[in-house]
Write a protein that holds these residues in place. Structure first.
Motif, PDB file in Angstrom:
ATOM      1  N   TYR A  32      32.317  43.896  37.007  1.00  0.00           N
ATOM      2  CA  TYR A  32      32.057  42.516  37.390  1.00  0.00           C
ATOM      3  C   TYR A  32      33.130  41.996  38.326  1.00  0.00           C
ATOM      4  CZ  TYR A  32      28.544  42.157  33.697  1.00  0.00           C
ATOM      5  OH  TYR A  32      27.432  42.326  32.925  1.00  0.00           O
ATOM      6  N   GLY A  33      32.698  41.276  39.357  1.00  0.00           N
ATOM      7  CA  GLY A  33      33.619  40.483  40.139  1.00  0.00           C
ATOM      8  C   GLY A  33      33.787  39.150  39.434  1.00  0.00           C
ATOM      9  N   MET A  34      34.994  38.615  39.420  1.00  0.00           N
ATOM     10  CA  MET A  34      35.305  37.446  38.615  1.00  0.00           C
ATOM     11  C   MET A  34      35.553  36.208  39.472  1.00  0.00           C
ATOM     12  SD  MET A  34      34.961  38.808  35.725  1.00  0.00           S
ATOM     13  CE  MET A  34      35.396  37.343  34.807  1.00  0.00           C
ATOM     14  N   GLY A  35      34.892  35.138  39.122  1.00  0.00           N
ATOM     15  CA  GLY A  35      35.066  33.898  39.866  1.00  0.00           C
ATOM     16  C   GLY A  35      35.444  32.751  38.952  1.00  0.00           C
ATOM     17  N   TRP A  36      36.106  31.769  39.534  1.00  0.00           N
ATOM     18  CA  TRP A  36      36.332  30.487  38.873  1.00  0.00           C
ATOM     19  C   TRP A  36      35.513  29.436  39.622  1.00  0.00           C
ATOM     20  CZ3 TRP A  36      38.733  29.461  34.381  1.00  0.00           C
ATOM     21  CH2 TRP A  36      39.624  30.398  33.864  1.00  0.00           C
ATOM     22  N   PHE A  47      32.394  26.491  43.837  1.00  0.00           N
ATOM     23  CA  PHE A  47      33.250  27.664  43.843  1.00  0.00           C
ATOM     24  C   PHE A  47      34.699  27.262  44.018  1.00  0.00           C
ATOM     25  CE2 PHE A  47      34.623  31.885  44.706  1.00  0.00           C
ATOM     26  CZ  PHE A  47      35.473  31.830  45.794  1.00  0.00           C
ATOM     27  N   VAL A  48      35.575  27.959  43.289  1.00  0.00           N
ATOM     28  CA  VAL A  48      37.012  27.727  43.420  1.00  0.00           C
ATOM     29  C   VAL A  48      37.719  28.968  43.953  1.00  0.00           C
ATOM     30  CG1 VAL A  48      39.151  27.186  42.186  1.00  0.00           C
ATOM     31  CG2 VAL A  48      37.016  26.017  41.564  1.00  0.00           C
ATOM     32  N   ALA A  49      37.513  30.109  43.283  1.00  0.00           N
ATOM     33  CA  ALA A  49      38.212  31.326  43.688  1.00  0.00           C
ATOM     34  C   ALA A  49      37.506  32.549  43.131  1.00  0.00           C
ATOM     35  CB  ALA A  49      39.664  31.299  43.209  1.00  0.00           C
ATOM     36  N   PHE A  50      37.749  33.698  43.791  1.00  0.00           N
ATOM     37  CA  PHE A  50      37.151  34.973  43.379  1.00  0.00           C
ATOM     38  C   PHE A  50      38.198  36.075  43.439  1.00  0.00           C
ATOM     39  CE2 PHE A  50      33.965  38.249  42.974  1.00  0.00           C
ATOM     40  CZ  PHE A  50      34.505  39.312  43.675  1.00  0.00           C
ATOM     41  N   VAL A  93      35.435  20.318  34.713  1.00  0.00           N
ATOM     42  CA  VAL A  93      35.377  21.434  33.770  1.00  0.00           C
ATOM     43  C   VAL A  93      35.431  22.714  34.599  1.00  0.00           C
ATOM     44  CG1 VAL A  93      34.035  22.619  32.005  1.00  0.00           C
ATOM     45  CG2 VAL A  93      34.022  20.108  32.116  1.00  0.00           C
ATOM     46  N   TYR A  94      36.332  23.586  34.241  1.00  0.00           N
ATOM     47  CA  TYR A  94      36.516  24.841  34.960  1.00  0.00           C
ATOM     48  C   TYR A  94      35.874  25.982  34.178  1.00  0.00           C
ATOM     49  CZ  TYR A  94      39.605  22.734  38.363  1.00  0.00           C
ATOM     50  OH  TYR A  94      40.109  21.973  39.387  1.00  0.00           O
ATOM     51  N   TYR A  95      35.078  26.766  34.887  1.00  0.00           N
ATOM     52  CA  TYR A  95      34.353  27.864  34.290  1.00  0.00           C
ATOM     53  C   TYR A  95      34.773  29.192  34.905  1.00  0.00           C
ATOM     54  CZ  TYR A  95      31.065  24.259  32.728  1.00  0.00           C
ATOM     55  OH  TYR A  95      30.486  23.161  32.152  1.00  0.00           O
ATOM     56  N   CYS A  96      34.861  30.183  34.065  1.00  0.00           N
ATOM     57  CA  CYS A  96      35.044  31.558  34.490  1.00  0.00           C
ATOM     58  C   CYS A  96      33.665  32.210  34.519  1.00  0.00           C
ATOM     59  CB  CYS A  96      35.961  32.258  33.488  1.00  0.00           C
ATOM     60  SG  CYS A  96      36.266  33.999  33.791  1.00  0.00           S
ATOM     61  N   ALA A  97      33.420  33.064  35.502  1.00  0.00           N
ATOM     62  CA  ALA A  97      32.108  33.698  35.624  1.00  0.00           C
ATOM     63  C   ALA A  97      32.258  35.109  36.181  1.00  0.00           C
ATOM     64  CB  ALA A  97      31.206  32.874  36.534  1.00  0.00           C
ATOM     65  N   GLY A  98      31.279  35.949  35.880  1.00  0.00           N
ATOM     66  CA  GLY A  98      31.292  37.321  36.376  1.00  0.00           C
ATOM     67  C   GLY A  98      29.980  37.676  37.053  1.00  0.00           C
ATOM     68  N   ASN A  99      30.076  38.378  38.186  1.00  0.00           N
ATOM     69  CA  ASN A  99      28.864  38.872  38.831  1.00  0.00           C
ATOM     70  C   ASN A  99      28.870  40.399  38.837  1.00  0.00           C
ATOM     71  OD1 ASN A  99      29.459  40.043  41.693  1.00  0.00           O
ATOM     72  ND2 ASN A  99      30.544  38.103  41.752  1.00  0.00           N
ATOM     73  N   TRP A 100      27.775  40.970  38.382  1.00  0.00           N
ATOM     74  CA  TRP A 100      27.632  42.427  38.293  1.00  0.00           C
ATOM     75  C   TRP A 100      27.624  43.002  39.708  1.00  0.00           C
ATOM     76  CZ3 TRP A 100      27.738  46.019  34.529  1.00  0.00           C
ATOM     77  CH2 TRP A 100      27.293  47.297  34.855  1.00  0.00           C
ATOM     78  N   GLY A 101      28.476  43.979  39.932  1.00  0.00           N
ATOM     79  CA  GLY A 101      28.548  44.586  41.252  1.00  0.00           C
ATOM     80  C   GLY A 101      29.785  44.185  42.009  1.00  0.00           C
ATOM     81  N   SER A 102      30.529  43.226  41.444  1.00  0.00           N
ATOM     82  CA  SER A 102      31.831  42.849  41.996  1.00  0.00           C
ATOM     83  C   SER A 102      31.737  42.371  43.444  1.00  0.00           C
ATOM     84  CB  SER A 102      32.795  44.039  41.895  1.00  0.00           C
ATOM     85  OG  SER A 102      34.130  43.590  41.920  1.00  0.00           O
ATOM     86  N   ARG A 103      30.677  41.648  43.768  1.00  0.00           N
ATOM     87  CA  ARG A 103      30.532  41.128  45.135  1.00  0.00           C
ATOM     88  C   ARG A 103      31.408  39.897  45.313  1.00  0.00           C
ATOM     89  NH1 ARG A 103      25.790  41.484  42.696  1.00  0.00           N
ATOM     90  NH2 ARG A 103      25.682  39.226  42.464  1.00  0.00           N
ATOM     91  N   ILE A 104      31.933  39.719  46.527  1.00  0.00           N
ATOM     92  CA  ILE A 104      32.558  38.440  46.848  1.00  0.00           C
ATOM     93  C   ILE A 104      31.416  37.455  46.978  1.00  0.00           C
ATOM     94  CG2 ILE A 104      33.878  37.126  48.518  1.00  0.00           C
ATOM     95  CD1 ILE A 104      35.252  39.668  49.357  1.00  0.00           C
ATOM     96  N   GLU A 105      31.383  36.485  46.087  1.00  0.00           N
ATOM     97  CA  GLU A 105      30.234  35.602  46.013  1.00  0.00           C
ATOM     98  C   GLU A 105      30.694  34.187  45.684  1.00  0.00           C
ATOM     99  OE1 GLU A 105      26.693  36.339  46.563  1.00  0.00           O
ATOM    100  OE2 GLU A 105      27.132  34.187  46.697  1.00  0.00           O
ATOM    101  N   VAL A 106      30.246  33.231  46.486  1.00  0.00           N
ATOM    102  CA  VAL A 106      30.638  31.843  46.254  1.00  0.00           C
ATOM    103  C   VAL A 106      29.501  31.029  45.648  1.00  0.00           C
ATOM    104  CG1 VAL A 106      32.309  31.936  48.138  1.00  0.00           C
ATOM    105  CG2 VAL A 106      30.005  31.039  48.562  1.00  0.00           C
ATOM    106  N   ARG A 107      28.307  31.589  45.581  1.00  0.00           N
ATOM    107  CA  ARG A 107      27.166  30.875  45.020  1.00  0.00           C
ATOM    108  C   ARG A 107      27.118  31.076  43.514  1.00  0.00           C
ATOM    109  NH1 ARG A 107      22.687  33.727  48.618  1.00  0.00           N
ATOM    110  NH2 ARG A 107      24.112  35.461  48.156  1.00  0.00           N
TER     111      ARG A 107
END
Length: 124
Positions: A32-36, A47-50, A93-107
């Motif tokens: 997973y690529g990880m985003g805040w 989006f905040v950061a990836f 409220v700040y959320y942590c999230a993961g996208n399968w495939g570790s893509r740089i993703e802001v959506r």
């Protein structure tokens, strides 16, 4: 499937710092690529950061560049968001999230798993 748990939010004054942490559980976490992301009342989730677990890929929202730093600790399975020079407009409220495939993703719609969020409030 992974699970995410955020911590580290709180009430601070403008100019202060906070460090958020997101602990990741599950065997496939490295896929997973990880985003805040953050969401203020009445506003869209933004989006905040990836960061990728390899740290080859990072990205920041323009509004936080130079103030926030995303990082990860593979051994601790934790993704951090160091927030410096906080402003009242960072309140959300700040959320942590993961996208399968570790893509740089802001959506935010492209993320597969989410934590429950942690509140950050910055007073003037």
């Amino acid at each position: 499937q992974v699970q995410l748990a955020e911590s580290g939010g709180g009430l601070v004054q403008a100019g202060d710092s906070l460090r958020l942490a997101c602990v990741v559980s599950g065997r496939t976490y490295r896929a997973y690529g990880m985003g805040w992301f953050r969401q203020a009342p009445g506003k869209e989730r933004e989006f905040v950061a990836f960061v990728s677990w390899s740290e080859d890929n990072m990205r920041y929202a323009d509004s936080v560049k130079g103030r926030f730093t995303i990082s990860r600790d593979i051994d601790e399975r934790t993704v951090y968001l160091q927030m410096n020079s906080l402003k009242p407009e960072d309140t959300a409220v700040y959320y942590c999230a993961g996208n399968w495939g570790s893509r740089i993703e802001v959506r935010h719609t492209m993320y597969d798993v989410w934590g429950r969020g942690t509140q950050v409030t910055v007073s003037p």
